[in-house]
Design a protein around this motif. Sequence first.
Motif, mmCIF file in Angstrom:
data_model
loop_
_atom_site.group_PDB
_atom_site.id
_atom_site.type_symbol
_atom_site.label_atom_id
_atom_site.label_comp_id
_atom_site.label_asym_id
_atom_site.label_seq_id
_atom_site.Cartn_x
_atom_site.Cartn_y
_atom_site.Cartn_z
ATOM 1 N N GLU A 211 1.387 -1.107 -0.498
ATOM 2 C CA GLU A 211 0.114 -0.042 -0.099
ATOM 3 C C GLU A 211 0.812 1.553 -0.361
ATOM 4 O O GLU A 211 0.553 1.981 -0.871
ATOM 5 N N GLY A 212 1.748 1.418 0.687
ATOM 6 C CA GLY A 212 3.510 2.260 1.175
ATOM 7 C C GLY A 212 3.477 2.996 -0.378
ATOM 8 O O GLY A 212 3.815 3.334 -0.442
ATOM 9 N N ILE A 214 2.910 1.201 -3.327
ATOM 10 C CA ILE A 214 2.160 2.324 -4.297
ATOM 11 C C ILE A 214 0.911 3.626 -4.424
ATOM 12 O O ILE A 214 1.485 4.297 -5.520
ATOM 13 N N SER A 215 1.097 3.902 -2.853
ATOM 14 C CA SER A 215 1.286 5.572 -2.837
ATOM 15 C C SER A 215 2.056 6.336 -3.280
ATOM 16 O O SER A 215 1.815 7.784 -3.208
ATOM 17 N N ARG A 216 3.625 5.976 -3.413
ATOM 18 C CA ARG A 216 4.804 6.316 -3.286
ATOM 19 C C ARG A 216 4.667 6.662 -4.506
ATOM 20 O O ARG A 216 5.882 8.130 -5.129
ATOM 21 N N HIS A 220 1.439 4.685 -8.763
ATOM 22 C CA HIS A 220 0.657 4.893 -8.389
ATOM 23 C C HIS A 220 0.540 2.451 -8.904
ATOM 24 O O HIS A 220 -0.957 2.424 -8.821
ATOM 25 N N ARG A 221 1.527 2.182 -8.943
ATOM 26 C CA ARG A 221 1.291 0.701 -9.213
ATOM 27 C C ARG A 221 2.424 0.274 -8.402
ATOM 28 O O ARG A 221 3.564 0.416 -8.799
#
Length: 257
Positions: A211-212, A214-216, A220-221
């Motif tokens: 999750e972290g 993907i967010s950074r 975004h993947r």
Amino acid sequence: MSVRELFKLDGRVALITGGSRGLGLQMAEALGEMGCKLAITARKADELAEAKAHLEKLGCEVLAIVNDLAKAEQIPAMVDQVLQRFGTIDILVNNAGATWGAPAEEYPDEAWRKVLGLNVDSVFFLSREVARRCMIPNKFGKIINIASVAGLRGSATNVSTIAYHTSKGAAVNFTRALASEWGKYNINVNAICPGFFPSKMSAGLLEKVAEGVISRAPLHRIGGDEDLKGAVVFLASEASRHITGQALAVDGGITAV
């Protein structure tokens, strides 16, 4: 030479370690699709047989060899099998690897030796064997070391994989050093540094950090089933003939921010 011809791999022989699943199988699919004859190695016979059948269904010519690269004495015999079948090795993809999670202050000696032995020692021993017997005499070769973005930066605060990070940093500089030494033989040596891809080896870690990541990541993947194919074909082909000693991050941009 046309661009299409630069990327063609018809008739080339590629040896991919750890080729029975995950990133290794993905890269074997790509090289096979572009015309390579494939030799894939792994420790587990059942997974190797499944991968061979899968690749043959895609129309690839495949030799599958059960081999434990942690046992350096097995490497010459494994190379013998490839040469007996195909006559040479043009492309070597050093993909097999291991990891072990534990805090650095509690890290077991045997874990350190296992990870460094497979991720560093075997890469050198196999590269040396293939170069001596094929690439140097032929004055041609493509060596692609599968490092990691873990070799380009420190670990996240909740990740304890000191040996893995150390080994992948070594893989990056090994790539530079070998490229410098073997360029005179027309051997290109490059590294691919994958970011986070779902695999059996990364499953536990991904649960913690996906999750972290993907967010950074700018894109975004995380990596998918097709995302290493273009990179490995490029570095295996004549399209990259003026590129050596480089480490290409395939990570959705996470190392760029």
